[in-house]
Write a protein that holds these residues in place. Structure first.
Motif, PDB file in Angstrom:
ATOM      1  N   UNK A  22       0.861  -1.182   0.000  1.00 13.94           N
ATOM      2  CA  UNK A  22       0.000   0.000   0.000  1.00 13.94           C
ATOM      3  C   UNK A  22       0.895   1.227   0.000  1.00 13.94           C
ATOM      4  N   UNK A  23       0.670   2.150  -0.950  1.00 12.14           N
ATOM      5  CA  UNK A  23       1.484   3.357  -1.091  1.00 12.14           C
ATOM      6  C   UNK A  23       0.581   4.573  -0.986  1.00 12.14           C
ATOM      7  N   UNK A  24       0.836   5.443  -0.022  1.00 15.88           N
ATOM      8  CA  UNK A  24       0.052   6.674   0.069  1.00 15.88           C
ATOM      9  C   UNK A  24       0.684   7.736  -0.820  1.00 15.88           C
ATOM     10  N   UNK A  69     -11.208   8.940   9.495  1.00 18.42           N
ATOM     11  CA  UNK A  69     -12.268   8.056   8.987  1.00 18.42           C
ATOM     12  C   UNK A  69     -11.991   7.675   7.544  1.00 18.42           C
ATOM     13  N   UNK A  70     -11.560   8.639   6.731  1.00 18.14           N
ATOM     14  CA  UNK A  70     -11.218   8.382   5.342  1.00 18.14           C
ATOM     15  C   UNK A  70     -10.091   7.366   5.241  1.00 18.14           C
ATOM     16  N   UNK A  71      -9.089   7.510   6.079  1.00 17.46           N
ATOM     17  CA  UNK A  71      -7.944   6.603   6.068  1.00 17.46           C
ATOM     18  C   UNK A  71      -8.372   5.186   6.425  1.00 17.46           C
ATOM     19  N   UNK A  72      -9.152   5.042   7.480  1.00 22.83           N
ATOM     20  CA  UNK A  72      -9.536   3.703   7.932  1.00 22.83           C
ATOM     21  C   UNK A  72     -10.358   2.972   6.874  1.00 22.83           C
ATOM     22  N   UNK A  73     -11.266   3.670   6.227  1.00 22.69           N
ATOM     23  CA  UNK A  73     -12.075   3.050   5.176  1.00 22.69           C
ATOM     24  C   UNK A  73     -11.191   2.639   4.000  1.00 22.69           C
ATOM     25  N   UNK A  74     -10.309   3.538   3.573  1.00 23.05           N
ATOM     26  CA  UNK A  74      -9.472   3.258   2.407  1.00 23.05           C
ATOM     27  C   UNK A  74      -8.501   2.116   2.677  1.00 23.05           C
ATOM     28  N   UNK A  75      -7.888   2.085   3.862  1.00 18.88           N
ATOM     29  CA  UNK A  75      -6.958   0.999   4.187  1.00 18.88           C
ATOM     30  C   UNK A  75      -7.695  -0.337   4.223  1.00 18.88           C
ATOM     31  N   UNK A  76      -8.874  -0.348   4.821  1.00 12.01           N
ATOM     32  CA  UNK A  76      -9.655  -1.590   4.875  1.00 12.01           C
ATOM     33  C   UNK A  76     -10.058  -2.044   3.479  1.00 12.01           C
ATOM     34  N   UNK A  77     -10.507  -1.116   2.647  1.00 16.00           N
ATOM     35  CA  UNK A  77     -10.915  -1.478   1.285  1.00 16.00           C
ATOM     36  C   UNK A  77      -9.725  -1.976   0.464  1.00 16.00           C
ATOM     37  N   UNK A  78      -8.583  -1.308   0.609  1.00 14.66           N
ATOM     38  CA  UNK A  78      -7.394  -1.715  -0.133  1.00 14.66           C
ATOM     39  C   UNK A  78      -6.930  -3.101   0.306  1.00 14.66           C
ATOM     40  N   UNK A  85      -1.983  -7.390   3.738  1.00 15.90           N
ATOM     41  CA  UNK A  85      -1.026  -6.296   3.592  1.00 15.90           C
ATOM     42  C   UNK A  85       0.314  -6.713   4.180  1.00 15.90           C
ATOM     43  N   UNK A  86       1.375  -6.495   3.415  1.00 15.48           N
ATOM     44  CA  UNK A  86       2.731  -6.809   3.852  1.00 15.48           C
ATOM     45  C   UNK A  86       3.628  -5.582   3.918  1.00 15.48           C
ATOM     46  N   UNK A  87       3.395  -4.620   3.035  1.00 13.35           N
ATOM     47  CA  UNK A  87       4.279  -3.464   2.905  1.00 13.35           C
ATOM     48  C   UNK A  87       3.448  -2.191   2.918  1.00 13.35           C
ATOM     49  N   UNK A 126      -3.126   0.386   9.480  1.00 10.37           N
ATOM     50  CA  UNK A 126      -2.538  -0.762   8.796  1.00 10.37           C
ATOM     51  C   UNK A 126      -1.933  -1.791   9.738  1.00 10.37           C
ATOM     52  N   UNK A 127      -1.621  -1.428  10.961  1.00 11.44           N
ATOM     53  CA  UNK A 127      -0.875  -2.322  11.842  1.00 11.44           C
ATOM     54  C   UNK A 127      -1.543  -3.669  12.101  1.00 11.44           C
ATOM     55  N   UNK A 128      -2.852  -3.734  12.318  1.00  6.94           N
ATOM     56  CA  UNK A 128      -3.439  -5.069  12.507  1.00  6.94           C
ATOM     57  C   UNK A 128      -3.212  -5.988  11.312  1.00  6.94           C
ATOM     58  N   UNK A 129      -3.183  -5.425  10.120  1.00  7.10           N
ATOM     59  CA  UNK A 129      -2.938  -6.217   8.911  1.00  7.10           C
ATOM     60  C   UNK A 129      -1.459  -6.594   8.798  1.00  7.10           C
TER      61      UNK A 129
END
Length: 260
Positions: A22-24, A69-78, A85-87, A126-129
Motif C-alpha cells: 500500500x502506497x500513500x 475516517x477516510x484513512x480507515x475506510x481506504x486501508x480496509x478497502x485496499x 497487507x505486507x508493505x 494498517x498495523x493489525x494487517x
C-alpha cells in the motif's frame, strides 16, 4: 478476502511476488514511481491518494490522510482487494516555505496534520494487517530537511524531523512484532510538485539551477531513484534493516565540495 485468496502475482517472478503493498500519495511523483516498481517486481499494489487515478495493474483508492475516517475506510478497502497487507509506504506529504516567523498557527497545524499525523493515521490503521504478515515492512518518505538545515523551510523541516524521530521510535516499538520500519531522506526530487514550485518562481530557470547546484551531483534526484531505495528497504531481502534512514540526496547531507 483473506490472504489465501490474494490476486495472482504478475507473471514475471520478483522479490515481491506474493506480497501486497500500500502506497500513500501513490498517484504521482515518488509514490507512483514506487508503486510501479513494486508491481514490476511482483507485488500487488494499492495506491491511496486524494486523486486516485493510477494505471493498471495498480489499484487506486481515494483517501485524505488528514481525515482518520477516510484513512480507515481506504486501508480496509485496499487490504480487502489485495487480500492482506505486507508493505506500507507512507509517502503522502505536502510542502511549506518560510522561516519560523512566516507561517501562522493554522498553517503549522495543516502541514503537521498531513506530513506527520497522516503517517500516524495510516500506520495505525494498517498495523493489525501488518502483524499478520511474515514479511511486514513500513517505509516512510522523510527528507534531507530532517537532517540538514535548509533556509526558508522551518515548517517543512520540523515536520520531517519529527517523522525521522517517529520512524526510529516506531521501529523500536514494532521490532519484536516482526515489523521493520525505515525511512528514505530524499533531496530535491524532480516531481510534478517541484515543477509547480519552479513554475511559480520569479525566474524558474535560475531557481532550478540553484536547486541543482546545492546537490553535489549537480542535478535533481529522479523519483525512480527514490523508489529504488524504498524498494530495497521494503524487500524481504533487507530483513536485518530497521530503524534506518537512507539518504537519496545526491550527497547533499554528507558531502562538502570545494567551489569550482
Amino acid at each position: 478476502m483473506n490472504p489465501s485468496e490474494r490476486p495472482n502475482a504478475p507473471a514475471s517472478e520478483g522479490e515481491f511476488t506474493g506480497l501486497a503493498a500500500l502506497v500513500t500519495g501513490g498517484a504521482s511523483g515518488i509514490g507512483l514511481a514506487t508503486a510501479g516498481l513494486l508491481a514490476a517486481r511482483g507485488a500487488t499494489v494499492a495506491c491511496l491518494d486524494v486523486n486516485p487515478e493510477v494505471p493498471a495493474p495498480l489499484l487506486g483508492f481515494r483517501a485524505d490522510v488528514s481525515d482518520d475516517a477516510s484513512v480507515r475506510v481506504a486501508v480496509a478497502d485496499a487490504a480487502e482487494a489485495l487480500g492482506g497487507l505486507d508493505i506500507l509506504v507512507n509517502n503522502a506529504g505536502i510542502g511549506a516555505a518560510g522561516t519560523i516567523e512566516d507561517n501562522p498557527d493554522d498553517e503549522w497545524h495543516r502541514v503537521l496534520d498531513v506530513n506527520l499525523l497522516g503517517v500516524v493515521r495510516v500506520t495505525r490503521a494498517a498495523l493489525p494487517l501488518l502483524r499478520a504478515s511474515d514479511h511486514a515492512a513500513i517505509v516512510n518518505t522523510c527528507s534531507v530537511a530532517a537532517t540538514t538545515g535548509l533556509p526558508d523551510r522551518a515548517l517543512y523541516s520540523a515536520t520531517k524531523g519529527a517523522l525521522l524521530a517517529l520512524t526510529r521510535a516506531t521501529a523500536a516499538d514494532l521490532v519484536r512484532a516482526g515489523i521493520r520500519v525505515n525511512c528514505v531522506n530524499p533531496g530535491t526530487v524532480d516531481t510534478p510538485w517541484v515543477g509547480r514550485l519552479l513554475a511559480a518562481a520569479d525566474d524558474p530557470v535560475a531557481e532550478r539551477a540553484a536547486l541543482e547546484a546545492r546537490q553535489p551531483t549537480g542535478r535533481l534526484v529522479a523519483a525512480e531513484e527514490v523508489a529504488e531505495a524504498i524498494a530495497q528497504l521494503a524487500s524481504p531481502r533487507a530483513g536485518a534493516v530497521t530503524g534506518t534512514a537512507v539518504a537519496v540526496d545526491g550527497g547533499m547531507h554528507s558531502l562538502r565540495l570545494r567551489p569550482r
